[in-house]
Design a protein around this motif. Sequence first.
Motif, PDB file in Angstrom:
ATOM      1  N   GLU A  88       0.828  -1.211   0.000  1.00 11.82           N
ATOM      2  CA  GLU A  88       0.000   0.000   0.000  1.00 11.82           C
ATOM      3  C   GLU A  88       0.864   1.264   0.000  1.00 11.82           C
ATOM      4  N   ARG A  89       1.813   1.336   0.931  1.00 10.73           N
ATOM      5  CA  ARG A  89       2.685   2.503   1.017  1.00 10.73           C
ATOM      6  C   ARG A  89       3.791   2.256   2.026  1.00 10.73           C
ATOM      7  N   ALA A  90       4.790   3.115   1.972  1.00  7.47           N
ATOM      8  CA  ALA A  90       5.875   3.134   2.951  1.00  7.47           C
ATOM      9  C   ALA A  90       6.160   4.601   3.259  1.00  7.47           C
ATOM     10  N   VAL A  91       6.481   4.894   4.504  1.00  3.15           N
ATOM     11  CA  VAL A  91       6.784   6.260   4.910  1.00  3.15           C
ATOM     12  C   VAL A  91       8.220   6.292   5.411  1.00  3.15           C
ATOM     13  N   VAL A  92       8.998   7.215   4.868  1.00  4.95           N
ATOM     14  CA  VAL A  92      10.391   7.399   5.273  1.00  4.95           C
ATOM     15  C   VAL A  92      10.483   8.736   5.986  1.00  4.95           C
ATOM     16  N   SER A 113      13.824 -10.867  -0.008  1.00  8.19           N
ATOM     17  CA  SER A 113      14.432 -12.202   0.058  1.00  8.19           C
ATOM     18  C   SER A 113      15.723 -12.174  -0.740  1.00  8.19           C
ATOM     19  N   LYS A 114      16.622 -13.107  -0.434  1.00 16.22           N
ATOM     20  CA  LYS A 114      17.892 -13.161  -1.171  1.00 16.22           C
ATOM     21  C   LYS A 114      17.657 -13.534  -2.632  1.00 16.22           C
ATOM     22  N   ASP A 115      16.634 -14.351  -2.886  1.00 22.19           N
ATOM     23  CA  ASP A 115      16.333 -14.738  -4.274  1.00 22.19           C
ATOM     24  C   ASP A 115      15.871 -13.551  -5.102  1.00 22.19           C
ATOM     25  N   MET A 116      15.058 -12.679  -4.504  1.00 22.45           N
ATOM     26  CA  MET A 116      14.509 -11.526  -5.212  1.00 22.45           C
ATOM     27  C   MET A 116      15.559 -10.428  -5.355  1.00 22.45           C
ATOM     28  N   GLY A 117      16.432 -10.302  -4.379  1.00 26.05           N
ATOM     29  CA  GLY A 117      17.439  -9.245  -4.393  1.00 26.05           C
ATOM     30  C   GLY A 117      16.846  -7.931  -3.933  1.00 26.05           C
ATOM     31  N   PRO A 118      17.665  -6.870  -3.902  1.00 22.88           N
ATOM     32  CA  PRO A 118      17.174  -5.577  -3.431  1.00 22.88           C
ATOM     33  C   PRO A 118      16.134  -4.987  -4.382  1.00 22.88           C
ATOM     34  N   VAL A 119      15.106  -4.380  -3.797  1.00 19.55           N
ATOM     35  CA  VAL A 119      14.024  -3.762  -4.570  1.00 19.55           C
ATOM     36  C   VAL A 119      13.856  -2.324  -4.094  1.00 19.55           C
ATOM     37  N   SER A 120      13.717  -1.413  -5.034  1.00 21.23           N
ATOM     38  CA  SER A 120      13.541  -0.002  -4.689  1.00 21.23           C
ATOM     39  C   SER A 120      12.115   0.249  -4.215  1.00 21.23           C
ATOM     40  N   LEU A 121      12.015   0.954  -3.081  1.00 21.16           N
ATOM     41  CA  LEU A 121      10.704   1.416  -2.614  1.00 21.16           C
ATOM     42  C   LEU A 121      10.380   2.779  -3.210  1.00 21.16           C
ATOM     43  N   GLY A 122      11.401   3.479  -3.690  1.00 25.64           N
ATOM     44  CA  GLY A 122      11.184   4.777  -4.324  1.00 25.64           C
ATOM     45  C   GLY A 122      12.240   5.786  -3.931  1.00 25.64           C
ATOM     46  N   LEU A 123      12.090   6.979  -4.466  1.00 30.52           N
ATOM     47  CA  LEU A 123      13.021   8.081  -4.222  1.00 30.52           C
ATOM     48  C   LEU A 123      12.472   9.011  -3.152  1.00 30.52           C
ATOM     49  N   VAL A 124      13.375   9.519  -2.327  1.00 28.22           N
ATOM     50  CA  VAL A 124      13.006  10.508  -1.323  1.00 28.22           C
ATOM     51  C   VAL A 124      13.116  11.867  -1.988  1.00 28.22           C
ATOM     52  N   ASP A 125      12.032  12.652  -1.924  1.00 27.58           N
ATOM     53  CA  ASP A 125      12.022  13.982  -2.535  1.00 27.58           C
ATOM     54  C   ASP A 125      12.944  14.905  -1.767  1.00 27.58           C
ATOM     55  N   SER A 136       4.450  -3.924  -5.920  1.00 28.48           N
ATOM     56  CA  SER A 136       3.835  -5.060  -5.234  1.00 28.48           C
ATOM     57  C   SER A 136       4.932  -6.026  -4.799  1.00 28.48           C
ATOM     58  N   LEU A 137       5.043  -6.195  -3.501  1.00 27.45           N
ATOM     59  CA  LEU A 137       6.084  -7.042  -2.922  1.00 27.45           C
ATOM     60  C   LEU A 137       5.451  -8.015  -1.941  1.00 27.45           C
ATOM     61  N   PRO A 138       6.194  -9.063  -1.579  1.00 28.72           N
ATOM     62  CA  PRO A 138       5.688  -9.927  -0.497  1.00 28.72           C
ATOM     63  C   PRO A 138       5.528  -9.123   0.782  1.00 28.72           C
TER      64      PRO A 138
END
Length: 175
Positions: A88-92, A113-125, A136-138
């Motif tokens: 849904e969302r993430a707040v930094v 997960s190690k299989d998926m590797g690093p995934v970007s949640l987005g850029l900080v303005d 969409s992530l686990p």
Amino acid sequence: PVPQDLWPRIEARLSTAKVNRAEAPQPGANDNRLRFWRRSAFGGLAASLLLAFGLGWSLMRSVEPLVVAVLVNEAGEVQAVVEDFGSERAVVRLLTDVGLPADRSLQVWTLPSKDMGPVSLGLVDGASSTRLEPPSLPRPKDAQLYEITLEPAGGSPTGRPTGPILAKGFAKLPR
């Protein structure tokens, strides 16, 4: 002057017109369909109450993050907090000032997960706290890695972290 035969002509036309008294409205009666208008009014009232209830419920509910991660730099100083609400969302929330060059961006990453590797949640303005809409992530889990890297303007060109890690931390389930 009115012609003398006007009134007899009017009477003749009226007498030839066949009017069914059962179908003709009674003088002073409203020929609107009362049942239709009552149903419409009750339907509108029910729809209004349903919308008011839905709006009240959505405004009153508080959504808790699934996990919270405190990100620290190499010296162990707290730099940011990430609240992950799932897909849904993430707040930094940045807790320190970051000197951000004009040709660079801050990018938030997670390792589902190690299989998926690093995934970007987005850029900080800029260098301020931001609400991100991740892909969409686990479902995030306890001890999941989060980090903020310094990337070229617009984000990593490879889809993986390329810049230096400014802060990282592991998620905890809120109690």
